[in-house]
Design a protein around this motif. Structure first.
Motif, PDB file in Angstrom:
ATOM      1  N   GLU A 199      10.720  44.647  66.549  1.00  0.00           N
ATOM      2  CA  GLU A 199      11.377  43.306  65.905  1.00  0.00           C
ATOM      3  C   GLU A 199      10.292  42.313  65.499  1.00  0.00           C
ATOM      4  N   LEU A 200       9.682  41.875  66.642  1.00  0.00           N
ATOM      5  CA  LEU A 200       8.698  41.062  66.711  1.00  0.00           C
ATOM      6  C   LEU A 200       7.599  41.120  65.745  1.00  0.00           C
ATOM      7  N   VAL A 201       7.249  42.455  65.528  1.00  0.00           N
ATOM      8  CA  VAL A 201       5.968  42.958  64.814  1.00  0.00           C
ATOM      9  C   VAL A 201       6.608  42.771  63.566  1.00  0.00           C
ATOM     10  N   ARG A 202       7.812  43.068  62.964  1.00  0.00           N
ATOM     11  CA  ARG A 202       8.204  42.719  61.668  1.00  0.00           C
ATOM     12  C   ARG A 202       8.066  41.388  61.410  1.00  0.00           C
ATOM     13  N   LEU A 203       8.868  40.614  62.236  1.00  0.00           N
ATOM     14  CA  LEU A 203       8.865  39.228  62.049  1.00  0.00           C
ATOM     15  C   LEU A 203       7.469  38.402  61.935  1.00  0.00           C
ATOM     16  N   ALA A 204       6.487  38.749  62.530  1.00  0.00           N
ATOM     17  CA  ALA A 204       5.323  38.257  62.454  1.00  0.00           C
ATOM     18  C   ALA A 204       4.542  38.860  61.148  1.00  0.00           C
TER      19      ALA A 204
END
Length: 294
Positions: A199-204
């Motif tokens: 999820e963090l990768v997507r948000l980034a």
């Protein structure tokens, strides 16, 4: 967005691919082998054949995308210098292709070896810790060339059902030795659940500004003694401390990592991206039992 992902069939990459697809993005995954291609296709993503040393494939994948996530890496500890050189060439090819476009380029790195207690996103890693650190710095430099670069420093353990990384190796060592050990008085390991990391990768990709340094960390420092005790419970083995000088013989190559006493914060990352991890922690994952199947 149409996202080109290297390492898309891997432990973190497959979760990132699923997260991106589930959020409405399109994914093209780089695949060196038939098995990797099948994994990517089964996730519902497109496949681009090639390896990390196939710079033409990397350039083509980047040119045909709205952004790139570079997770692929050769983790052969006997050829660290060669792996780092391959990685640097790949980053350079991707960055040069995206130059002037303001498209995102996210690069995987790690929090291990950072200074500070706990280390923050503003701390600078020492390139002498691992050659991959210098590559991350090279990627950040593309921010001055019109690339929305970001470095995601992952915790040393990215855990979850199916994990075959550091924690799984520790389980194997304990099973083989007949005891679950920790080193000295024990240190600490930052940790993150695989799905929270994805999820963090997507948000980034969606909103991190250029030259961002982000921490994929949900637990700043899980005591290694607690990890050893959880493994002991799962395998019904005794737990004990061993002296640091005995760690190489007992643990093998993973001893140098399990002996770390590291902590890392993700406070800045959470505020910047609105990232709210919601999956269970490392000890709960160990107590769930799937690390001990078979």
């Amino acid at each position: 967005m149409r996202i080109f992902v290297t390492g898309a069939s891997g432990w973190i990459g497959s979760a990132v691919t699923a997260e991106l697809l589930g959020s409405g993005h399109r994914v093209v995954g780089l695949a060196r082998s038939d098995a990797a291609a099948a994994t990517i296709a089964n996730l519902g993503a497109e496949v681009r054949r090639g390896g990390l040393d196939d710079l033409d494939a990397l350039r083509a994948g980047a040119a045909d995308s709205d952004g790139v996530v570079h997770l692929g890496y050769n983790h052969d500890f006997s050829r660290m210098a060669d792996a780092a050189q391959t990685d640097l060439a790949a980053i350079t090819a991707l960055g040069e292709t995206l130059a002037g476009s303001d498209r995102p380029l996210l690069i995987a790195s790690g929090v291990a070896g950072l200074p500070g207690r706990p280390a923050t996103e503003r701390d600078t890693a020492d390139p002498g810790v691992h050659p991959r650190v210098a590559n991350a710095n090279a990627a950040l430099a593309f921010a001055d060339r019109g690339v929305r670069t970001g470095i995601i420093r992952f915790a040393p353990t990215v855990h979850g059902d199916g994990d075959h990384g550091f924690v799984a190796v520790l389980v194997s060592v304990a099973r083989e030795r007949g005891v679950s050990a920790y080193i000295g008085d024990g240190g600490s390991w930052p940790a993150v659940h695989r799905l929270d990391a994805a999820e963090l990768v997507r948000l980034a990709l969606e909103k991190a500004p250029a030259a961002s340094v982000l921490h994929a960390v949900t637990e700043p420092g899980v005591p290694t003694r607690d990890i050893a005790e959880a493994i002991a419970r799962g395998l019904d083995l005794p737990v004990k401390s061993i002296p640091a000088e005995d760690a190489p013989a007992h643990f093998g190559w993973i001893g140098q990592f399990f002996g770390l006493d590291a902590q890392a914060s993700s406070e800045h990352t959470r505020k910047l991206l609105g990232w709210t991890p919601r999956h269970q922690g490392l000890i709960a994952d160990l107590d769930a039992g799937y690390y001990f199947k078979g």
